[in-house]
Write a protein that holds these residues in place. Sequence first.
Motif, PDB file in Angstrom:
ATOM      1  N   LYS A  46     -36.253  11.138   4.333  1.00 56.27           N
ATOM      2  CA  LYS A  46     -37.123  10.032   3.938  1.00 56.27           C
ATOM      3  C   LYS A  46     -36.768   8.776   4.737  1.00 56.27           C
ATOM      4  N   VAL A  47     -37.806   8.116   5.294  1.00 56.80           N
ATOM      5  CA  VAL A  47     -37.621   6.907   6.094  1.00 56.80           C
ATOM      6  C   VAL A  47     -38.613   5.837   5.632  1.00 56.80           C
ATOM      7  N   ILE A  48     -38.137   4.616   5.518  1.00 52.35           N
ATOM      8  CA  ILE A  48     -39.005   3.463   5.232  1.00 52.35           C
ATOM      9  C   ILE A  48     -39.470   2.866   6.562  1.00 52.35           C
ATOM     10  N   VAL A  49     -40.751   2.543   6.660  1.00 50.93           N
ATOM     11  CA  VAL A  49     -41.257   1.736   7.779  1.00 50.93           C
ATOM     12  C   VAL A  49     -41.616   0.371   7.216  1.00 50.93           C
ATOM     13  N   TRP A  50     -40.905  -0.637   7.693  1.00 48.77           N
ATOM     14  CA  TRP A  50     -41.124  -2.019   7.250  1.00 48.77           C
ATOM     15  C   TRP A  50     -42.132  -2.672   8.195  1.00 48.77           C
ATOM     16  N   PHE A  51     -43.343  -2.905   7.683  1.00 46.04           N
ATOM     17  CA  PHE A  51     -44.374  -3.597   8.461  1.00 46.04           C
ATOM     18  C   PHE A  51     -44.120  -5.101   8.405  1.00 46.04           C
ATOM     19  N   ARG A  52     -44.262  -5.746   9.558  1.00 47.26           N
ATOM     20  CA  ARG A  52     -44.051  -7.201   9.645  1.00 47.26           C
ATOM     21  C   ARG A  52     -45.294  -7.823  10.285  1.00 47.26           C
ATOM     22  N   ASN A  53     -45.176  -8.307  11.511  1.00 49.43           N
ATOM     23  CA  ASN A  53     -46.344  -8.788  12.256  1.00 49.43           C
ATOM     24  C   ASN A  53     -46.870  -7.661  13.141  1.00 49.43           C
ATOM     25  N   ASP A  54     -47.119  -6.527  12.526  1.00 46.69           N
ATOM     26  CA  ASP A  54     -47.529  -5.305  13.236  1.00 46.69           C
ATOM     27  C   ASP A  54     -48.406  -4.467  12.309  1.00 46.69           C
ATOM     28  N   LEU A  55     -49.443  -5.115  11.778  1.00 46.88           N
ATOM     29  CA  LEU A  55     -50.221  -4.534  10.671  1.00 46.88           C
ATOM     30  C   LEU A  55     -51.316  -3.607  11.192  1.00 46.88           C
ATOM     31  N   ARG A  56     -50.893  -2.487  11.743  1.00 49.86           N
ATOM     32  CA  ARG A  56     -51.816  -1.506  12.330  1.00 49.86           C
ATOM     33  C   ARG A  56     -51.161  -0.132  12.293  1.00 49.86           C
ATOM     34  N   LEU A  57     -51.983   0.875  12.581  1.00 51.24           N
ATOM     35  CA  LEU A  57     -51.482   2.243  12.718  1.00 51.24           C
ATOM     36  C   LEU A  57     -51.438   2.682  14.179  1.00 51.24           C
ATOM     37  N   HIS A  58     -52.329   2.118  15.023  1.00 49.29           N
ATOM     38  CA  HIS A  58     -52.361   2.541  16.428  1.00 49.29           C
ATOM     39  C   HIS A  58     -51.236   1.883  17.225  1.00 49.29           C
ATOM     40  N   ASP A  59     -50.715   2.596  18.214  1.00 46.97           N
ATOM     41  CA  ASP A  59     -49.708   2.082  19.136  1.00 46.97           C
ATOM     42  C   ASP A  59     -48.597   1.325  18.407  1.00 46.97           C
ATOM     43  N   HIS A  60     -48.038   1.977  17.391  1.00 48.68           N
ATOM     44  CA  HIS A  60     -47.025   1.345  16.542  1.00 48.68           C
ATOM     45  C   HIS A  60     -45.730   2.130  16.691  1.00 48.68           C
ATOM     46  N   ALA A  61     -44.799   1.571  17.457  1.00 44.67           N
ATOM     47  CA  ALA A  61     -43.592   2.326  17.812  1.00 44.67           C
ATOM     48  C   ALA A  61     -42.761   2.699  16.590  1.00 44.67           C
ATOM     49  N   ALA A  62     -42.504   1.743  15.695  1.00 41.15           N
ATOM     50  CA  ALA A  62     -41.668   2.047  14.531  1.00 41.15           C
ATOM     51  C   ALA A  62     -42.293   3.137  13.679  1.00 41.15           C
ATOM     52  N   LEU A  63     -43.602   3.047  13.457  1.00 37.70           N
ATOM     53  CA  LEU A  63     -44.295   4.059  12.653  1.00 37.70           C
ATOM     54  C   LEU A  63     -44.323   5.399  13.373  1.00 37.70           C
ATOM     55  N   PHE A  64     -44.616   5.388  14.646  1.00 33.25           N
ATOM     56  CA  PHE A  64     -44.714   6.638  15.401  1.00 33.25           C
ATOM     57  C   PHE A  64     -43.390   7.400  15.370  1.00 33.25           C
TER      58      PHE A  64
END
Length: 476
Positions: free
Chosen positions: A5-23
Amino acid sequence: MKHHKVIVWFRNDLRLHDHAALFYACENAEEVVPVYCFDPRHFAPTFLGLPKTGSFRAKFLWESVNALKRSLIQIKSNLILLVGHPEIEIPKLGKSINAKSIYFSQEVTDEEIKVEKALEEKAWSEGIGTESYWQHTLYHLDDLPFPVNQTPEVFTQFRKVCEKMSEIRPTLPFPKIPVFQEKKLANTDLPCKSQFGIEEENLSSKAVLAFKGGELEGQKRLNHYFWTTNALKSYKETRNGLLGENYSSKFSPWLALGCLSPRFVYQEVVRYEKERHKNQSTYWLIFELIWRDYFRFICKKHGNKVFQIQGIKNQLGDWERNEAVFENWKNGLTGVPFVDANMRELNQTGFMSNRGRQIVASFLVNDLNIDWTWGAQYFECKLIDYDVCSNWGNWMYVGGVGNDPRENRYFNILRQGKNYDKEGEYVRTWVPELQKIKGFEIHNPHELDKQALKQNGISKLENQYPSPLVSFKRWL
């Protein structure tokens, strides 16, 4: 081996496309828990008594967070919404759900870095790892042709070297986000803005665009500007406009909150060049994206100097801190029509053209001699497209303590009016007191009384509109 299990903390990156931390979280985890944390410090008053985040900017943020939540729900995920200090609340959540790591995007300015470091320390103390990713710029930090502490102090040098020696990475594939399992968590509702002291403001009907936050809205705007209206073809010629939705791209609010990736925008420009037109306008939009990069790298290089009155040049000017004069500038009551029109547009819509920003900033700094950091703080509160690096970098530039290679850059307001609002249409739009004054003379306070008397039978226009705070001799 994948983490459970991993948390992805969204900050000034409020998208799903081209999102390194999320990917990479999706690549490395069996379950991904997306999180956004509303930090009360982002809405607290500054020493000027202004909220750091004003109502229009807050509205755009809430819309963007809500849009991200809806997008995640559509793919059988969700967004956990927390309120509090992220460095406390997110590790606490991580411990409660037995997360193995927290992934997030790197920032470059002091407040954000302190939060990152505190979050990492707290997470590590709980046995939770962290992974951070660089992803706010067109050129990746690791691909610069020089160490970041050797970033050139002149933009043109930076741009030419990067264009010659660096490549822009392709956008990341859309992530395969694991099905959300944390259904027992109840904190998935947006908090009320009122609990942060934010009051709703009505958007003026004269606004150039009804900006709406969110990734899909940002992509919709890009599609409209590039493909539906073909406006990109003439961007270089129209970008200094003042009225209308398509004089410029107006992508900046979505870029500021990361609803649009700059690499995605670049990718679309390249596609446009192949399928439609390649000219100076298409290059110029990329040029502006490189400016965004530049200010971010300058902030990383110089740290807190960008927020200090002496700037990165370490020059202490003889600034005034006259609150009454500053109030008149804020409220569009300087008696200088072109300045007042721009400030009223900002106050009533949360947006102002790039040309307008340069004009009002130059007037505050060079004509009123007011501390430039006051102007930067006001823009931070008001602009829906506030980006910490671009805002403070540009204000340093105007204040003569930043990256401007020219000394004493100055805007002649009358000349600016003649060049960009020749018939006075923009001023009449935002300064109703001058509605009946025709032509270029609307920009010249020395002529306003004579014009008012001639056209309206008004003996003293200052009964309706204030006298100018400064002498116009320098401009005539």
